[in-house]
Design an enzyme around this catalytic site. Sequence first.
Site, mmCIF file in Angstrom:
data_model
loop_
_atom_site.group_PDB
_atom_site.id
_atom_site.type_symbol
_atom_site.label_atom_id
_atom_site.label_comp_id
_atom_site.label_asym_id
_atom_site.label_seq_id
_atom_site.Cartn_x
_atom_site.Cartn_y
_atom_site.Cartn_z
ATOM 1 N N HIS A 112 0.797 -1.064 -0.020
ATOM 2 C CA HIS A 112 0.126 -0.185 0.378
ATOM 3 C C HIS A 112 1.397 1.390 -0.125
ATOM 4 C CE1 HIS A 112 -2.655 2.723 1.562
ATOM 5 N NE2 HIS A 112 -4.117 2.040 1.535
ATOM 6 N N ASP A 169 3.362 -4.671 7.880
ATOM 7 C CA ASP A 169 1.936 -3.430 8.326
ATOM 8 C C ASP A 169 0.774 -4.403 8.139
ATOM 9 O OD1 ASP A 169 -0.226 -1.908 7.201
ATOM 10 O OD2 ASP A 169 0.338 -1.470 5.139
ATOM 11 N N CYS A 221 -4.935 2.308 -3.208
ATOM 12 C CA CYS A 221 -3.175 3.107 -3.096
ATOM 13 C C CYS A 221 -2.211 1.976 -3.019
ATOM 14 C CB CYS A 221 -3.887 3.686 -1.767
ATOM 15 S SG CYS A 221 -4.564 4.008 -1.256
ATOM 16 N N LYS A 280 -10.421 -0.595 10.633
ATOM 17 C CA LYS A 280 -10.457 -1.032 9.900
ATOM 18 C C LYS A 280 -10.825 -3.006 10.330
ATOM 19 C CE LYS A 280 -6.757 -0.522 5.886
ATOM 20 N NZ LYS A 280 -8.486 0.360 4.930
ATOM 21 N N GLN A 301 -4.690 -5.651 7.330
ATOM 22 C CA GLN A 301 -5.204 -6.497 6.948
ATOM 23 C C GLN A 301 -5.166 -7.631 7.531
ATOM 24 O OE1 GLN A 301 -8.155 -5.846 4.790
ATOM 25 N NE2 GLN A 301 -7.017 -3.390 4.144
HETATM 26 N N1 C6P Z 1 -6.627 0.267 3.249
HETATM 27 C C1 C6P Z 1 -8.124 -0.043 1.223
HETATM 28 O O1 C6P Z 1 -9.416 0.054 0.993
HETATM 29 P P1 C6P Z 1 -5.071 3.931 7.407
HETATM 30 O O2 C6P Z 1 -5.321 5.103 6.677
HETATM 31 O O3 C6P Z 1 -3.669 4.309 7.707
HETATM 32 O O4 C6P Z 1 -5.807 3.352 7.877
HETATM 33 O O5 C6P Z 1 -4.719 2.244 6.524
HETATM 34 C C2 C6P Z 1 -3.448 2.584 5.324
HETATM 35 C C3 C6P Z 1 -3.543 0.935 4.971
HETATM 36 C C4 C6P Z 1 -2.156 0.740 4.872
HETATM 37 N N2 C6P Z 1 -2.304 -0.316 4.529
HETATM 38 C C5 C6P Z 1 -2.654 -1.466 4.484
HETATM 39 C C6 C6P Z 1 -2.183 -3.059 3.803
HETATM 40 C C7 C6P Z 1 -4.138 -0.878 4.366
HETATM 41 O O6 C6P Z 1 -5.122 -1.854 3.151
HETATM 42 C C8 C6P Z 1 -4.208 0.282 4.012
HETATM 43 C C9 C6P Z 1 -5.644 1.339 3.880
HETATM 44 C C10 C6P Z 1 -7.680 0.518 2.714
HETATM 45 O O7 C6P Z 1 -6.875 -1.366 0.847
HETATM 46 C C11 C6P Z 1 -7.619 2.148 2.103
HETATM 47 S S1 C6P Z 1 -6.928 2.997 0.744
#
Ligand code: C6P
Length: 418
Positions: A135, A212, A376, A238, A215
């Site tokens: 991401h 990270d 992203c 999430k 997910q």
């Molecule tokens: N992915 C998706 O629709 P934040 O925005 O800080 O809560 O998370 C960022 C982020 C970082 N790593 C991974 C693997 C992610 O999936 C995400 C967020 C969302 O897939 C929003 S782009």
Amino acid sequence: MSEPIVSTPSAALTFDPLKVRDDFPILAQKVHGKDLVYLDSAASTQKPQQVISAIAQAYGKEYANVHRGAYYLSEIATTNYESAREKVRAFINARSLSEIVFTKGATEAINLVAATYGRESLKPGDEVVLTQLEHHSNIVPWQLLRDVSGCVLKIVPVACDGSVSIESFAKVIGPKTKIVSIAHVSNVLGTTLPVNEVVQLAHQFGAKVLVDGCQGIVHREVDVRALDCDFYTFSGHKLYGPTGIGVLWARSELLEAMPPYQGGGDMIETVTFDKSVWAEPPAKFEAGTPPIVEAIGLGVALDYLNGLDRAAVKVHETELLTYAMTRLEDVPGLKLIGTASGKVSVQSFVMEGVHPHDLATVLDRFGVSVRAGHHCAQPLMEAFNITATTRASFALYNIKEDVDELIIALSRARELLL
Ligand code: C6P
């Protein structure tokens, strides 16, 4: 005194997705006159009533700033905020409370590590290893670090099915590697990365590993001690919790050695105009008024998950994924993106001759919420030679009927768009 903020799901320990759905009030509504079919939980999960009520209680009855006031409400708020930290500690089996830093999300947590540990320890020519499926939140902070430190980013490729093999990591990780920063699970492909093997390999070269877990923690039980990584990050929203709260877990010795990320109240022992002395972790990394109610809400979301049979939830989500993949494969002109074994319930796809955004817009008219775009993860799109996908992601409250509605809506969308 009010009731303590805890949560008991309606489907406690005998996991029943139909019963669980009753805990999520938003799922009962209609969109565009159709029953809502929410298939965008990888972007953000919906919230159980238990979390919503806890937030109302925290603001309505127990609210004050934390760590500051020697009065009743501030003490309760502080106790609730700090017990949320304990809930996070237990949830990921961290050794100590001082290893749990609250941030506003995973993005901030990764930036924190790159800007503190990274800046302090990397020299020109040192290598940071990422994969092609990361991401942007796990790419851009390292590019910012590269610009100030002169370090080099090395990228591990993704195979056609969306897997990333340990052999591919072994070709890239070496004596110059200082940090390996990888997703636990891909937000686009659902691929689960071989984190344990990567950690073992990286540690042989003395490199640190950041996972990270945005997910990963949603679909897999996380034990940071068993993973043996050095940093683990995730976002509350999430994981059935509120927005504006995330977690950085790091080994104590790393947090102790790292410089602060931001300066302000609560992160110091003493301040004079000549010099300030930092507080001990985690306070050292929590400058300013923290996301108090958001942390409390996250704690209640974890209570909620702990009240479910998580092994049964995993089985349910895997069955949903298998069913969805089988049904999607039968849709004419549709190609699945991401089919690696061991993946989680996130499925991207492209439909020949139809732009993913158009597809998502038409699906929405049938009540089906999916995400479309590059998610992203533009470098990953480039690796697959596409610009975007449509993505359906399944959470514990989804049921087979949701998949059926998706398939019906896809057929209708095909007729309308082709
Ligand atoms: N992915 C998706 O629709 P934040 O925005 O800080 O809560 O998370 C960022 C982020 C970082 N790593 C991974 C693997 C992610 O999936 C995400 C967020 C969302 O897939 C929003 S782009």
